[in-house]
Design a protein around this motif. Structure first.
Motif, short mmCIF file in Angstrom:
data_model
loop_
_atom_site.label_atom_id
_atom_site.label_comp_id
_atom_site.label_asym_id
_atom_site.label_seq_id
_atom_site.Cartn_x
_atom_site.Cartn_y
_atom_site.Cartn_z
N VAL A 184 6.96 1.46 15.43
CA VAL A 184 6.30 2.72 15.13
C VAL A 184 5.85 2.70 13.68
O VAL A 184 6.67 2.64 12.75
CB VAL A 184 7.23 3.92 15.39
CG1 VAL A 184 6.52 5.23 15.03
CG2 VAL A 184 7.69 3.93 16.85
N LEU A 185 4.54 2.74 13.47
CA LEU A 185 3.95 2.64 12.13
C LEU A 185 3.64 4.03 11.60
O LEU A 185 3.02 4.84 12.28
CB LEU A 185 2.66 1.81 12.21
CG LEU A 185 1.94 1.55 10.90
CD1 LEU A 185 2.74 0.61 10.01
CD2 LEU A 185 0.55 0.95 11.17
N LEU A 186 4.07 4.28 10.36
CA LEU A 186 3.77 5.57 9.73
C LEU A 186 3.65 5.40 8.22
O LEU A 186 4.14 4.43 7.64
CB LEU A 186 4.85 6.61 10.06
CG LEU A 186 6.28 6.38 9.58
CD1 LEU A 186 7.04 7.72 9.54
CD2 LEU A 186 7.04 5.42 10.50
N GLY A 187 2.95 6.36 7.61
CA GLY A 187 2.68 6.26 6.19
C GLY A 187 3.26 7.41 5.40
O GLY A 187 3.38 8.54 5.89
N ILE A 188 3.61 7.12 4.14
CA ILE A 188 4.06 8.15 3.21
C ILE A 188 3.18 8.04 1.96
O ILE A 188 3.58 7.46 0.94
CB ILE A 188 5.54 8.02 2.84
CG1 ILE A 188 6.41 7.75 4.08
CG2 ILE A 188 6.03 9.28 2.13
CD1 ILE A 188 7.89 7.59 3.78
N PRO A 189 1.96 8.55 2.03
CA PRO A 189 1.02 8.40 0.90
C PRO A 189 1.32 9.39 -0.23
O PRO A 189 0.73 10.47 -0.30
CB PRO A 189 -0.34 8.66 1.55
CG PRO A 189 -0.05 9.54 2.72
CD PRO A 189 1.32 9.18 3.20
N GLY A 198 -0.64 6.27 -8.25
CA GLY A 198 -1.59 5.47 -7.47
C GLY A 198 -1.04 4.96 -6.16
O GLY A 198 -1.80 4.55 -5.28
N ALA A 199 0.29 4.99 -5.98
CA ALA A 199 0.89 4.44 -4.75
C ALA A 199 0.45 5.20 -3.50
O ALA A 199 0.55 4.67 -2.39
CB ALA A 199 2.41 4.45 -4.87
N LYS A 200 -0.06 6.41 -3.68
CA LYS A 200 -0.51 7.18 -2.51
C LYS A 200 -1.76 6.58 -1.87
O LYS A 200 -2.12 6.96 -0.75
CB LYS A 200 -0.78 8.63 -2.91
CG LYS A 200 -1.91 8.80 -3.92
CD LYS A 200 -2.06 10.26 -4.32
CE LYS A 200 -3.15 10.43 -5.37
NZ LYS A 200 -3.25 11.86 -5.81
N THR A 201 -2.42 5.64 -2.55
CA THR A 201 -3.68 5.09 -2.03
C THR A 201 -3.49 3.93 -1.06
O THR A 201 -4.47 3.49 -0.45
CB THR A 201 -4.57 4.61 -3.20
OG1 THR A 201 -3.89 3.55 -3.91
CG2 THR A 201 -4.86 5.74 -4.17
N ALA A 202 -2.28 3.43 -0.91
CA ALA A 202 -2.09 2.19 -0.13
C ALA A 202 -2.15 2.42 1.38
O ALA A 202 -2.62 1.54 2.12
CB ALA A 202 -0.76 1.54 -0.50
N VAL A 244 7.31 1.47 7.77
CA VAL A 244 6.89 2.55 6.88
C VAL A 244 6.11 1.97 5.70
O VAL A 244 6.59 1.08 5.01
CB VAL A 244 8.11 3.34 6.36
CG1 VAL A 244 7.64 4.56 5.57
CG2 VAL A 244 9.02 3.76 7.52
N ILE A 245 4.92 2.51 5.49
CA ILE A 245 4.08 2.10 4.37
C ILE A 245 4.07 3.23 3.35
O ILE A 245 3.70 4.36 3.65
CB ILE A 245 2.63 1.82 4.83
CG1 ILE A 245 2.61 0.86 6.03
CG2 ILE A 245 1.81 1.27 3.66
CD1 ILE A 245 3.27 -0.46 5.80
N GLY A 246 4.50 2.91 2.11
CA GLY A 246 4.54 3.92 1.05
C GLY A 246 3.27 3.90 0.24
O GLY A 246 2.33 3.17 0.52
N GLY A 247 3.27 4.73 -0.82
CA GLY A 247 4.35 5.48 -1.35
C GLY A 247 5.27 4.69 -2.28
O GLY A 247 5.21 3.49 -2.42
N GLY A 248 6.08 5.51 -2.99
CA GLY A 248 7.02 4.95 -3.93
C GLY A 248 8.30 4.48 -3.29
O GLY A 248 8.59 4.80 -2.13
N CYS A 286 6.42 -0.88 0.02
CA CYS A 286 6.15 0.23 -0.90
C CYS A 286 5.57 -0.24 -2.23
O CYS A 286 5.51 -1.44 -2.52
CB CYS A 286 7.44 1.01 -1.15
SG CYS A 286 8.74 0.02 -1.92
N GLU A 287 5.16 0.76 -3.02
CA GLU A 287 4.75 0.62 -4.42
C GLU A 287 3.35 0.02 -4.63
O GLU A 287 2.87 -0.04 -5.75
CB GLU A 287 5.78 -0.16 -5.24
CG GLU A 287 7.14 0.49 -5.33
CD GLU A 287 7.21 1.64 -6.33
OE1 GLU A 287 6.43 1.64 -7.30
OE2 GLU A 287 8.06 2.53 -6.16
#
Length: 332
Positions: A46-51, A64-68, A136-140, A294-295
Protein backbone atom coordinates in the motif's frame (compact mmCIF):
# COMPACT_ATOMS: atom_id res chain seq x y z
CA UNK A 1 -8.09 20.91 8.29
CA UNK A 2 -5.55 18.11 8.15
CA UNK A 3 -6.93 15.03 6.41
CA UNK A 4 -6.13 12.03 4.26
CA UNK A 5 -6.93 12.21 0.54
CA UNK A 6 -7.85 8.78 -0.91
CA UNK A 7 -7.05 8.49 -4.63
CA UNK A 8 -9.47 7.27 -7.26
CA UNK A 9 -8.50 5.39 -10.39
CA UNK A 10 -9.09 8.63 -12.30
CA UNK A 11 -6.56 10.40 -10.05
CA UNK A 12 -3.97 7.74 -10.85
CA UNK A 13 -4.64 7.73 -14.59
CA UNK A 14 -4.40 11.53 -14.69
CA UNK A 15 -0.74 11.13 -13.67
CA UNK A 16 -0.08 8.29 -16.11
CA UNK A 17 1.15 8.99 -19.64
CA UNK A 18 -0.63 6.31 -21.66
CA UNK A 19 0.83 5.27 -24.99
CA UNK A 20 -0.32 2.87 -27.70
CA UNK A 21 1.47 -0.46 -27.57
CA UNK A 22 2.57 0.01 -23.95
CA UNK A 23 1.04 -0.63 -20.55
CA UNK A 24 2.21 1.51 -17.64
CA UNK A 25 2.09 0.60 -13.95
CA UNK A 26 -0.49 3.34 -13.49
CA UNK A 27 -2.90 1.40 -15.69
CA UNK A 28 -2.58 -1.70 -13.47
CA UNK A 29 -2.11 -0.27 -9.98
CA UNK A 30 -5.13 -0.67 -7.70
CA UNK A 31 -7.15 1.90 -5.74
CA UNK A 32 -9.94 1.81 -3.15
CA UNK A 33 -12.80 4.16 -2.32
CA UNK A 34 -12.42 3.90 1.46
CA UNK A 35 -10.07 2.48 4.08
CA UNK A 36 -12.27 -0.54 4.80
CA UNK A 37 -11.69 -1.80 1.25
CA UNK A 38 -7.94 -2.19 1.81
CA UNK A 39 -8.38 -5.60 3.41
CA UNK A 40 -10.28 -6.95 0.38
CA UNK A 41 -7.69 -5.76 -2.14
CA UNK A 42 -5.43 -8.34 -3.74
CA UNK A 43 -2.52 -5.92 -3.50
CA UNK A 44 -0.06 -6.63 -0.69
CA UNK A 45 1.74 -3.27 -0.84
CA UNK A 46 0.00 0.00 0.00
CA UNK A 47 1.67 3.19 -1.26
CA UNK A 48 0.98 6.52 0.41
CA UNK A 49 2.59 9.92 0.70
CA UNK A 50 3.26 12.41 3.49
CA UNK A 51 4.15 15.59 1.56
CA UNK A 52 5.29 17.87 4.38
CA UNK A 53 8.49 19.52 5.52
CA UNK A 54 7.29 20.89 8.86
CA UNK A 55 9.35 18.30 10.75
CA UNK A 56 12.47 19.26 8.81
CA UNK A 57 11.93 22.95 9.54
CA UNK A 58 11.27 22.10 13.20
CA UNK A 59 14.78 20.57 13.16
CA UNK A 60 16.25 23.79 11.68
CA UNK A 61 16.52 22.26 8.20
CA UNK A 62 15.76 23.67 4.75
CA UNK A 63 12.16 23.27 3.57
CA UNK A 64 11.38 21.23 0.46
CA UNK A 65 10.74 17.61 1.46
CA UNK A 66 7.05 18.09 0.69
CA UNK A 67 7.89 18.12 -3.04
CA UNK A 68 9.08 14.50 -3.31
CA UNK A 69 5.77 12.61 -3.13
CA UNK A 70 4.08 13.71 -6.35
CA UNK A 71 7.30 13.44 -8.38
CA UNK A 72 7.94 9.93 -7.03
CA UNK A 73 4.38 8.82 -7.70
CA UNK A 74 4.45 10.10 -11.30
CA UNK A 75 7.74 8.32 -11.96
CA UNK A 76 6.44 5.05 -10.54
CA UNK A 77 3.11 5.19 -12.37
CA UNK A 78 4.90 5.73 -15.68
CA UNK A 79 7.19 2.72 -15.39
CA UNK A 80 6.33 -0.15 -17.72
CA UNK A 81 4.00 -2.91 -16.57
CA UNK A 82 5.62 -6.24 -17.46
CA UNK A 83 6.46 -9.68 -16.12
CA UNK A 84 9.00 -8.15 -13.72
CA UNK A 85 6.42 -5.89 -12.07
CA UNK A 86 2.81 -5.91 -13.22
CA UNK A 87 1.46 -3.13 -11.00
CA UNK A 88 -1.49 -4.88 -9.40
CA UNK A 89 0.80 -5.85 -6.52
CA UNK A 90 0.49 -2.24 -5.37
CA UNK A 91 -2.46 -0.24 -4.08
CA UNK A 92 -2.03 3.54 -4.30
CA UNK A 93 -3.95 4.78 -1.29
CA UNK A 94 -3.36 8.53 -1.42
CA UNK A 95 -1.62 11.23 0.60
CA UNK A 96 -2.00 13.31 3.73
CA UNK A 97 -3.18 16.90 3.38
CA UNK A 98 -1.34 18.81 6.10
CA UNK A 99 -2.04 22.49 6.67
CA UNK A 100 0.66 24.96 7.59
CA UNK A 101 0.52 25.88 11.29
CA UNK A 102 -0.56 29.41 12.12
CA UNK A 103 2.34 29.57 14.57
CA UNK A 104 5.53 29.10 12.54
CA UNK A 105 7.90 29.63 15.46
CA UNK A 106 10.12 26.69 16.37
CA UNK A 107 7.76 25.80 19.20
CA UNK A 108 4.75 26.06 16.87
CA UNK A 109 6.36 23.83 14.25
CA UNK A 110 7.23 21.21 16.86
CA UNK A 111 3.70 21.22 18.22
CA UNK A 112 2.44 20.73 14.65
CA UNK A 113 4.68 17.65 14.32
CA UNK A 114 2.82 16.16 17.30
CA UNK A 115 -0.40 16.71 15.37
CA UNK A 116 1.09 15.05 12.28
CA UNK A 117 2.06 12.05 14.43
CA UNK A 118 -1.55 11.71 15.57
CA UNK A 119 -2.79 12.00 11.97
CA UNK A 120 -0.42 9.42 10.48
CA UNK A 121 -0.28 6.50 12.89
CA UNK A 122 -3.97 5.40 12.64
CA UNK A 123 -3.72 5.03 8.85
CA UNK A 124 -0.54 2.96 9.18
CA UNK A 125 -2.16 0.88 11.91
CA UNK A 126 -5.16 0.19 9.66
CA UNK A 127 -2.98 -0.90 6.74
CA UNK A 128 -0.81 -3.20 8.83
CA UNK A 129 -3.69 -4.69 10.82
CA UNK A 130 -5.21 -6.15 7.63
CA UNK A 131 -1.96 -7.80 6.59
CA UNK A 132 -0.66 -5.24 4.11
CA UNK A 133 2.77 -3.59 3.85
CA UNK A 134 2.82 0.21 3.80
CA UNK A 135 5.34 1.95 1.56
CA UNK A 136 5.51 5.53 2.75
CA UNK A 137 7.08 8.39 0.80
CA UNK A 138 7.91 11.50 2.84
CA UNK A 139 8.25 14.12 3.96
CA UNK A 140 10.66 14.45 6.81
CA UNK A 141 12.15 11.73 8.97
CA UNK A 142 9.86 12.86 11.78
CA UNK A 143 7.30 10.52 10.24
CA UNK A 144 9.31 7.46 11.23
CA UNK A 145 7.79 7.68 14.70
CA UNK A 146 4.10 7.44 13.71
CA UNK A 147 5.00 4.77 11.13
CA UNK A 148 6.79 2.69 13.78
CA UNK A 149 4.05 3.20 16.37
CA UNK A 150 1.27 2.53 13.86
CA UNK A 151 2.97 -0.63 12.63
CA UNK A 152 3.51 -1.80 16.20
CA UNK A 153 -0.20 -1.28 16.99
CA UNK A 154 -1.20 -3.01 13.77
CA UNK A 155 0.93 -5.99 14.81
CA UNK A 156 -0.87 -6.34 18.13
CA UNK A 157 1.43 -3.93 20.01
CA UNK A 158 4.55 -5.95 19.27
CA UNK A 159 7.71 -3.88 19.59
CA UNK A 160 9.35 -3.08 16.28
CA UNK A 161 12.95 -3.66 15.21
CA UNK A 162 14.15 -1.17 12.62
CA UNK A 163 17.16 -0.69 10.35
CA UNK A 164 17.76 2.85 9.15
CA UNK A 165 20.04 3.51 6.17
CA UNK A 166 21.07 7.02 7.11
CA UNK A 167 23.99 9.38 7.64
CA UNK A 168 22.31 10.57 10.87
CA UNK A 169 21.03 8.70 13.93
CA UNK A 170 17.97 10.90 14.60
CA UNK A 171 18.25 10.16 18.31
CA UNK A 172 18.07 13.74 19.55
CA UNK A 173 16.57 14.64 22.91
CA UNK A 174 12.79 14.07 23.11
CA UNK A 175 12.51 17.03 25.49
CA UNK A 176 13.27 19.41 22.61
CA UNK A 177 9.82 18.76 21.16
CA UNK A 178 9.04 16.66 18.10
CA UNK A 179 11.00 17.16 14.89
CA UNK A 180 12.76 15.18 12.16
CA UNK A 181 15.79 14.55 14.35
CA UNK A 182 14.23 12.57 17.20
CA UNK A 183 11.82 10.02 15.75
CA UNK A 184 13.83 7.04 16.93
CA UNK A 185 14.55 8.33 20.42
CA UNK A 186 10.81 9.07 20.67
CA UNK A 187 9.90 5.57 19.46
CA UNK A 188 12.31 3.98 21.94
CA UNK A 189 11.10 6.17 24.81
CA UNK A 190 7.46 5.48 23.97
CA UNK A 191 7.99 1.73 24.01
CA UNK A 192 7.37 0.99 20.32
CA UNK A 193 10.96 0.40 19.18
CA UNK A 194 13.19 -2.35 20.52
CA UNK A 195 16.24 -2.93 18.34
CA UNK A 196 17.44 0.10 16.36
CA UNK A 197 20.23 -0.29 13.81
CA UNK A 198 21.79 2.53 11.78
CA UNK A 199 23.64 1.53 8.61
CA UNK A 200 25.99 4.12 7.17
CA UNK A 201 25.98 6.52 10.12
CA UNK A 202 28.63 9.14 9.45
CA UNK A 203 31.09 9.90 12.24
CA UNK A 204 31.18 13.59 11.29
CA UNK A 205 27.54 13.96 12.37
CA UNK A 206 27.83 12.17 15.73
CA UNK A 207 28.50 14.18 18.87
CA UNK A 208 30.49 12.48 21.63
CA UNK A 209 27.47 11.98 23.90
CA UNK A 210 25.64 10.18 21.11
CA UNK A 211 28.67 8.02 20.30
CA UNK A 212 28.85 7.03 23.96
CA UNK A 213 25.11 6.30 24.05
CA UNK A 214 25.32 4.04 21.00
CA UNK A 215 28.36 2.21 22.36
CA UNK A 216 26.67 1.62 25.73
CA UNK A 217 23.22 0.58 24.52
CA UNK A 218 22.47 -3.10 23.89
CA UNK A 219 19.53 -2.12 21.67
CA UNK A 220 21.24 0.41 19.40
CA UNK A 221 23.80 -0.67 16.82
CA UNK A 222 25.65 1.41 14.25
CA UNK A 223 27.75 0.49 11.24
CA UNK A 224 29.68 3.65 10.56
CA UNK A 225 30.08 4.77 6.97
CA UNK A 226 33.80 5.28 7.51
CA UNK A 227 34.12 1.61 8.46
CA UNK A 228 32.28 0.66 5.28
CA UNK A 229 34.78 2.67 3.26
CA UNK A 230 37.59 0.60 4.74
CA UNK A 231 35.86 -2.77 4.52
CA UNK A 232 36.97 -5.43 2.05
CA UNK A 233 33.39 -6.70 1.83
CA UNK A 234 30.73 -5.31 -0.46
CA UNK A 235 27.96 -3.02 0.77
CA UNK A 236 25.45 -5.85 0.35
CA UNK A 237 27.60 -8.31 2.29
CA UNK A 238 28.02 -5.85 5.13
CA UNK A 239 24.33 -4.94 5.22
CA UNK A 240 23.27 -8.59 5.18
CA UNK A 241 25.60 -9.42 8.07
CA UNK A 242 24.60 -6.29 9.99
CA UNK A 243 20.87 -7.11 9.80
CA UNK A 244 21.17 -10.90 10.14
CA UNK A 245 19.84 -10.86 13.71
CA UNK A 246 17.15 -8.22 13.12
CA UNK A 247 14.01 -10.00 14.24
CA UNK A 248 10.48 -9.59 12.92
CA UNK A 249 8.43 -7.49 13.01
CA UNK A 250 10.96 -5.20 11.41
CA UNK A 251 10.90 -2.04 9.34
CA UNK A 252 13.21 -0.49 6.76
CA UNK A 253 14.03 3.22 6.69
CA UNK A 254 15.90 4.90 3.83
CA UNK A 255 16.90 8.52 4.37
CA UNK A 256 17.81 9.97 1.00
CA UNK A 257 20.35 12.35 2.54
CA UNK A 258 22.59 9.32 2.94
CA UNK A 259 22.76 8.81 -0.84
CA UNK A 260 25.25 10.88 -2.80
CA UNK A 261 23.93 13.93 -4.63
CA UNK A 262 20.23 13.33 -3.94
CA UNK A 263 18.56 16.67 -3.25
CA UNK A 264 17.64 17.03 0.41
CA UNK A 265 17.96 19.46 3.28
CA UNK A 266 21.19 17.68 4.28
CA UNK A 267 22.40 16.75 0.78
CA UNK A 268 25.74 14.93 0.80
CA UNK A 269 28.63 14.60 -1.64
CA UNK A 270 29.95 11.54 0.23
CA UNK A 271 27.56 8.70 0.88
CA UNK A 272 26.05 5.61 -0.66
CA UNK A 273 25.66 5.35 -4.41
CA UNK A 274 22.08 4.89 -5.57
CA UNK A 275 22.96 1.55 -7.15
CA UNK A 276 24.43 0.34 -3.86
CA UNK A 277 21.08 0.92 -2.15
CA UNK A 278 19.32 -0.76 -5.06
CA UNK A 279 21.58 -3.79 -4.63
CA UNK A 280 20.68 -3.94 -0.93
CA UNK A 281 16.98 -3.94 -1.80
CA UNK A 282 17.33 -6.50 -4.58
CA UNK A 283 19.24 -8.87 -2.27
CA UNK A 284 16.74 -8.51 0.56
CA UNK A 285 15.49 -11.66 2.27
CA UNK A 286 13.78 -9.99 5.25
CA UNK A 287 10.00 -9.76 5.50
CA UNK A 288 9.91 -6.07 6.31
CA UNK A 289 6.61 -4.82 7.71
CA UNK A 290 7.05 -1.41 6.08
CA UNK A 291 9.32 0.73 3.91
CA UNK A 292 9.80 4.44 4.60
CA UNK A 293 11.70 6.66 2.14
CA UNK A 294 12.16 10.21 3.35
CA UNK A 295 13.93 13.58 3.26
CA UNK A 296 14.24 13.82 -0.55
CA UNK A 297 13.09 16.85 -2.53
CA UNK A 298 12.74 18.07 -6.10
CA UNK A 299 12.96 21.70 -4.98
CA UNK A 300 14.25 23.29 -1.80
CA UNK A 301 13.32 26.64 -0.29
CA UNK A 302 16.83 27.95 -0.98
CA UNK A 303 16.28 27.53 -4.73
CA UNK A 304 18.09 24.25 -5.39
CA UNK A 305 16.23 21.91 -7.76
CA UNK A 306 16.65 18.37 -9.06
CA UNK A 307 13.98 16.65 -11.14
CA UNK A 308 15.68 13.24 -10.76
CA UNK A 309 14.60 12.73 -7.13
CA UNK A 310 11.22 11.31 -8.08
CA UNK A 311 12.77 8.70 -10.33
CA UNK A 312 15.30 7.80 -7.61
CA UNK A 313 12.46 7.04 -5.19
CA UNK A 314 10.53 5.09 -7.84
CA UNK A 315 13.55 2.83 -8.43
CA UNK A 316 13.73 2.06 -4.71
CA UNK A 317 10.01 1.32 -4.43
CA UNK A 318 10.01 -1.03 -7.43
CA UNK A 319 13.13 -2.85 -6.18
CA UNK A 320 11.61 -3.32 -2.72
CA UNK A 321 8.39 -4.78 -4.13
CA UNK A 322 10.17 -7.07 -6.59
CA UNK A 323 12.41 -8.56 -3.91
CA UNK A 324 9.71 -9.02 -1.29
CA UNK A 325 6.81 -10.03 -3.55
CA UNK A 326 7.71 -13.72 -4.13
CA UNK A 327 7.76 -14.49 -0.40
CA UNK A 328 4.78 -12.34 0.51
CA UNK A 329 2.51 -13.93 -2.05
CA UNK A 330 3.49 -17.41 -0.93
CA UNK A 331 2.09 -16.77 2.55
CA UNK A 332 -1.39 -18.11 3.29
Amino acid sequence: MDSFNIYTQSDVLALTNQRDGEVKLGEKILTVSNLDEIEKSNAKFVLLGIPEDIGVRANLGVAGAKTAWLAALKSLLNMQSNNFLVGDEILVLGHFEIDEPTDTSLQGLREKVNQIDALVYPIIQKIVSVGKIPIVIGGGHNNAFPIISGTSMGKGNKKMNVVNIDAHADLRNRAEGRHSGNSFSTAIGSGYLNQYQIFGLQQNYVNQNLADEIAASPNIKAFYFEDLLQSQKSIVENFTAFTANLKEPCGLEIDLDGIENVLSSAQTSSGFGLNEIRKILMANTKNYSYLHICEGATELADGRKDSKTGKTIAYLVSDFVKALRPRIYQQP
